[in-house]
Design a protein around this motif. Sequence first.
Motif, PDB file in Angstrom:
ATOM      1  N   PRO A  33       0.827  -1.209   0.000  1.00 20.83           N
ATOM      2  CA  PRO A  33       0.000   0.000   0.000  1.00 20.83           C
ATOM      3  C   PRO A  33       0.863   1.262   0.000  1.00 20.83           C
ATOM      4  O   PRO A  33       2.056   1.233   0.296  1.00 20.83           O
ATOM      5  N   ASN A  34       0.229   2.379  -0.332  1.00 17.57           N
ATOM      6  CA  ASN A  34       0.875   3.698  -0.333  1.00 17.57           C
ATOM      7  C   ASN A  34       2.008   3.793  -1.345  1.00 17.57           C
ATOM      8  O   ASN A  34       2.976   4.534  -1.148  1.00 17.57           O
ATOM      9  N   ILE A  90      12.499  -1.561   1.368  1.00 14.04           N
ATOM     10  CA  ILE A  90      11.211  -0.988   0.989  1.00 14.04           C
ATOM     11  C   ILE A  90      11.506   0.361   0.341  1.00 14.04           C
ATOM     12  O   ILE A  90      12.143   1.226   0.955  1.00 14.04           O
ATOM     13  N   VAL A  91      11.062   0.525  -0.904  1.00 15.46           N
ATOM     14  CA  VAL A  91      11.337   1.752  -1.650  1.00 15.46           C
ATOM     15  C   VAL A  91      10.036   2.493  -1.911  1.00 15.46           C
ATOM     16  O   VAL A  91       8.947   1.899  -1.934  1.00 15.46           O
ATOM     17  N   PRO A 132       0.913  -6.420   9.597  1.00 20.69           N
ATOM     18  CA  PRO A 132       1.369  -5.031   9.692  1.00 20.69           C
ATOM     19  C   PRO A 132       2.781  -4.931  10.276  1.00 20.69           C
ATOM     20  O   PRO A 132       3.071  -5.471  11.335  1.00 20.69           O
ATOM     21  N   ARG A 133       3.688  -4.348   9.511  1.00 22.92           N
ATOM     22  CA  ARG A 133       5.075  -4.117   9.913  1.00 22.92           C
ATOM     23  C   ARG A 133       5.849  -5.426  10.092  1.00 22.92           C
ATOM     24  O   ARG A 133       6.834  -5.474  10.821  1.00 22.92           O
ATOM     25  N   PRO A 190     -10.525 -11.596  -6.157  1.00 21.10           N
ATOM     26  CA  PRO A 190     -10.757 -10.568  -5.125  1.00 21.10           C
ATOM     27  C   PRO A 190      -9.577 -10.447  -4.170  1.00 21.10           C
ATOM     28  O   PRO A 190      -8.880 -11.414  -3.892  1.00 21.10           O
ATOM     29  N   GLY A 191      -9.370  -9.222  -3.691  1.00 20.77           N
ATOM     30  CA  GLY A 191      -8.388  -8.991  -2.630  1.00 20.77           C
ATOM     31  C   GLY A 191      -6.958  -9.097  -3.113  1.00 20.77           C
ATOM     32  O   GLY A 191      -6.675  -9.464  -4.252  1.00 20.77           O
ATOM     33  N   PRO A 192      -6.008  -8.812  -2.240  1.00 18.11           N
ATOM     34  CA  PRO A 192      -4.594  -8.945  -2.597  1.00 18.11           C
ATOM     35  C   PRO A 192      -4.239 -10.406  -2.826  1.00 18.11           C
ATOM     36  O   PRO A 192      -4.733 -11.305  -2.134  1.00 18.11           O
ATOM     37  N   ALA A 193      -3.389 -10.642  -3.812  1.00 14.77           N
ATOM     38  CA  ALA A 193      -3.017 -12.009  -4.173  1.00 14.77           C
ATOM     39  C   ALA A 193      -2.091 -12.596  -3.113  1.00 14.77           C
ATOM     40  O   ALA A 193      -1.093 -11.978  -2.741  1.00 14.77           O
ATOM     41  N   LEU A 194      -2.414 -13.799  -2.635  1.00 13.72           N
ATOM     42  CA  LEU A 194      -1.541 -14.522  -1.705  1.00 13.72           C
ATOM     43  C   LEU A 194      -0.636 -15.411  -2.552  1.00 13.72           C
ATOM     44  O   LEU A 194      -0.983 -16.523  -2.907  1.00 13.72           O
TER      45      LEU A 194
END
Length: 219
Positions: A27-28, A44-45, A76-77, A214-218
Amino acid sequence: VEVTRTGRTIFQYRGQQQTVNSAQRLPNNLTLISEGGRQPQIIIVDGKGQPQIRIPVDTKSKNPRTQVSFARAAAPRRILVTLPADRQIREYDLEGKVHWKWTAPHAPANAVRLPNDHTLVSLRSNRLVEVNAEGKIIWQVTPKDFAKPYLYALGTFQVMANGNLVFASANPDAKISRLMELTRDKKIVWSAVQQKRFPPTHFQILTTNGRPIPGPALR
């Protein structure tokens, strides 16, 4: 590199060492990257390809292609990192601390954190395993689950929304590569075979019956 359908480059990151082994869009407009070389690392760039976070990765390997094969967002993180030469899966936080690790029986190819907090791992030998937080294998697919020799040199995989698994394998002796979709009770939904091909390095299922996944690919 991110390109448009017409081939125009809109994002690129130039590796700072010998290899860029994996990339995942976060994201972002951030991108998670694994690099091999003198100092294996996770980076992370931002949208301009500028590093925002660097996480050094300790490994016994000097081969940049076997140091870190994949890095994937886990929580998260948190980042899940696959180290084939060390036969390990490690979970790092953004400060570089290891919060969880699992030593595999064979060199792992890829690992993905599932919604149930288990970890699905493909092993480069011929197994796909699901491991719980205690490091116990609670489910697996092996060659014994099939009447025909389908599993060789497993690589990447994708978890579908219905729980099915699509994975890539290859038989180096017969020079056959294969994509397969498998249910959790180990029934084959479909299989696509290519002769005289190396195993797919990456793939992604985009639609099912014409509908976007649907959703982010795993994967």
